[in-house]
Motif scaffolding. Sequence first.
Motif, PDB file in Angstrom:
ATOM      1  N   LEU A 103       0.830  -1.200   0.000  1.00 53.04           N
ATOM      2  CA  LEU A 103       0.000   0.000   0.000  1.00 53.04           C
ATOM      3  C   LEU A 103       0.866   1.251   0.000  1.00 53.04           C
ATOM      4  O   LEU A 103       1.834   1.367   0.762  1.00 53.04           O
ATOM      5  N   HIS A 104       0.532   2.196  -0.874  1.00 50.69           N
ATOM      6  CA  HIS A 104       1.239   3.466  -0.913  1.00 50.69           C
ATOM      7  C   HIS A 104       0.244   4.579  -1.201  1.00 50.69           C
ATOM      8  O   HIS A 104      -0.820   4.355  -1.781  1.00 50.69           O
ATOM      9  N   ILE A 105       0.595   5.779  -0.777  1.00 50.89           N
ATOM     10  CA  ILE A 105      -0.241   6.958  -0.970  1.00 50.89           C
ATOM     11  C   ILE A 105       0.642   8.067  -1.526  1.00 50.89           C
ATOM     12  O   ILE A 105       1.800   8.202  -1.150  1.00 50.89           O
ATOM     13  N   GLY A 106       0.069   8.889  -2.371  1.00 50.02           N
ATOM     14  CA  GLY A 106       0.806  10.008  -2.912  1.00 50.02           C
ATOM     15  C   GLY A 106       0.944   9.896  -4.423  1.00 50.02           C
ATOM     16  O   GLY A 106       0.216   9.135  -5.074  1.00 50.02           O
ATOM     17  N   PRO A 107       1.895  10.686  -4.962  1.00 53.10           N
ATOM     18  CA  PRO A 107       2.875  11.489  -4.235  1.00 53.10           C
ATOM     19  C   PRO A 107       2.317  12.839  -3.767  1.00 53.10           C
ATOM     20  O   PRO A 107       1.448  13.416  -4.408  1.00 53.10           O
ATOM     21  N   PHE A 108       2.843  13.300  -2.632  1.00 51.20           N
ATOM     22  CA  PHE A 108       2.593  14.641  -2.124  1.00 51.20           C
ATOM     23  C   PHE A 108       3.860  15.460  -2.367  1.00 51.20           C
ATOM     24  O   PHE A 108       4.860  15.257  -1.688  1.00 51.20           O
ATOM     25  N   ASP A 109       3.827  16.376  -3.318  1.00 50.03           N
ATOM     26  CA  ASP A 109       4.996  17.205  -3.625  1.00 50.03           C
ATOM     27  C   ASP A 109       6.267  16.374  -3.766  1.00 50.03           C
ATOM     28  O   ASP A 109       7.319  16.700  -3.224  1.00 50.03           O
ATOM     29  N   GLY A 110       6.141  15.270  -4.514  1.00 51.26           N
ATOM     30  CA  GLY A 110       7.295  14.433  -4.806  1.00 51.26           C
ATOM     31  C   GLY A 110       7.594  13.380  -3.766  1.00 51.26           C
ATOM     32  O   GLY A 110       8.551  12.613  -3.925  1.00 51.26           O
ATOM     33  N   ILE A 111       6.786  13.295  -2.692  1.00 49.92           N
ATOM     34  CA  ILE A 111       7.018  12.347  -1.607  1.00 49.92           C
ATOM     35  C   ILE A 111       5.924  11.280  -1.614  1.00 49.92           C
ATOM     36  O   ILE A 111       4.733  11.612  -1.531  1.00 49.92           O
ATOM     37  N   PHE A 112       6.315  10.016  -1.732  1.00 48.26           N
ATOM     38  CA  PHE A 112       5.381   8.910  -1.564  1.00 48.26           C
ATOM     39  C   PHE A 112       5.385   8.461  -0.108  1.00 48.26           C
ATOM     40  O   PHE A 112       6.427   8.481   0.576  1.00 48.26           O
ATOM     41  N   LEU A 113       4.218   8.024   0.364  1.00 45.65           N
ATOM     42  CA  LEU A 113       4.105   7.398   1.672  1.00 45.65           C
ATOM     43  C   LEU A 113       3.949   5.899   1.451  1.00 45.65           C
ATOM     44  O   LEU A 113       2.978   5.457   0.828  1.00 45.65           O
ATOM     45  N   LEU A 114       4.903   5.129   1.921  1.00 49.42           N
ATOM     46  CA  LEU A 114       4.835   3.672   1.849  1.00 49.42           C
ATOM     47  C   LEU A 114       4.317   3.190   3.203  1.00 49.42           C
ATOM     48  O   LEU A 114       4.967   3.398   4.238  1.00 49.42           O
ATOM     49  N   LEU A 115       3.144   2.561   3.205  1.00 46.93           N
ATOM     50  CA  LEU A 115       2.452   2.245   4.451  1.00 46.93           C
ATOM     51  C   LEU A 115       2.709   0.813   4.892  1.00 46.93           C
ATOM     52  O   LEU A 115       2.450  -0.134   4.139  1.00 46.93           O
ATOM     53  N   ARG A 116       3.215   0.655   6.094  1.00 44.23           N
ATOM     54  CA  ARG A 116       3.292  -0.664   6.724  1.00 44.23           C
ATOM     55  C   ARG A 116       1.941  -1.026   7.337  1.00 44.23           C
ATOM     56  O   ARG A 116       1.504  -2.158   7.306  1.00 44.23           O
TER      57      ARG A 116
END
Length: 366
Positions: A103-116
Amino acid sequence: MVMTSYGDLSDDMMVEILSRLPVKSLMRFRCVCKSWYDLVKDPNFIYKHLKKDDNMRLTVSCTYKNPYDTDPFNALISYSSVLPDKTLSDLHYQDFEPVMDGLHIGPFDGIFLLLRNDTNVILWNVSMNEYRVVPECTAHFPRNTTANSSNFGLGLDPVTNDFKLVLILTLIDEERQEIDYSPVAVYNFTTNSWRDLGGFRKSYDYRFDSSHDAYLNGLFYWVVRRPDCYKEILTFSMSEEVFRVIEGPNIPQFLNYYESAMRPWMLGIYEECLSLLYSEDISHSFEVWMMKGGSWSKYLTFGPFVETYRARGFWRRGEFLLESSDKRLVLYDSIYQEMRDLGIKGLWFSVKILKESLIIVRKEDI
């Protein structure tokens, strides 16, 4: 003044030139002098750089059916990728799936959030290929509740010049029923720590759409809908750390799920304004609305088309990303009224703009 072989350039002119360069070049040029090193880390310069069209890339998450696999459990293939060519003329793509397995979210201004999980996040700056494991959020939950889903926003606090990540949780009780309370926490990049903001009681059940969000000038925006499918926009101030609800533009609201889903609100930043791309009549024509001075106004209408399309997002000036009825991703140029097939087809996909970002995620560099 900065001396160059072309004569004297003012500081403002040099900053403007540097803001148009790729991230990799700027990271090398930090070694030129201390002022350039400080400039590349300055949050105001980082956002000036983010706003440049030259730093935009297209990311696509796509799921399609494998025509060579007869096993129904293995027949679907998903991938996440970026198209490095900013003009979208060269449609070769770079596969992100080995990195974003899960699961991942984004990108927010070039930043992805990789969710554990819902409270455990890794930050990934794609342009720098740098990571940060964020400490797990320990927000206070009411008794006998657990986190069921999470929503995030990321942006700059213009008062403190610190980047922040806001987390909104949806909770369920022991019977797996959602409760009328959402804990909220904020993560500060400089302190590498979370702060519990308490939470808010949902007077009605907001449903977030993570693909319909945007950040601009210290505010993060989400499209939310109530149980009756009425849509609004939830905002969070990165400096005041408070939520507010604002009305959308003066467009029809459809109070049943199917008609509301067929007319999504696509939020984005267009010509440096909060903007909304809206399907006017079951996706044959579209409207672009802009918020200026605290009020919405219609900026552009394009269509109608013979074929039906779904809005997928904003691209460069006058260009919009659409999904055709036969599941192809196309780019429409409203200035020249031209449609271009991007060669991507699938059962479903989401499209996001990836910006080359100077936001530092490695803790030792802050």
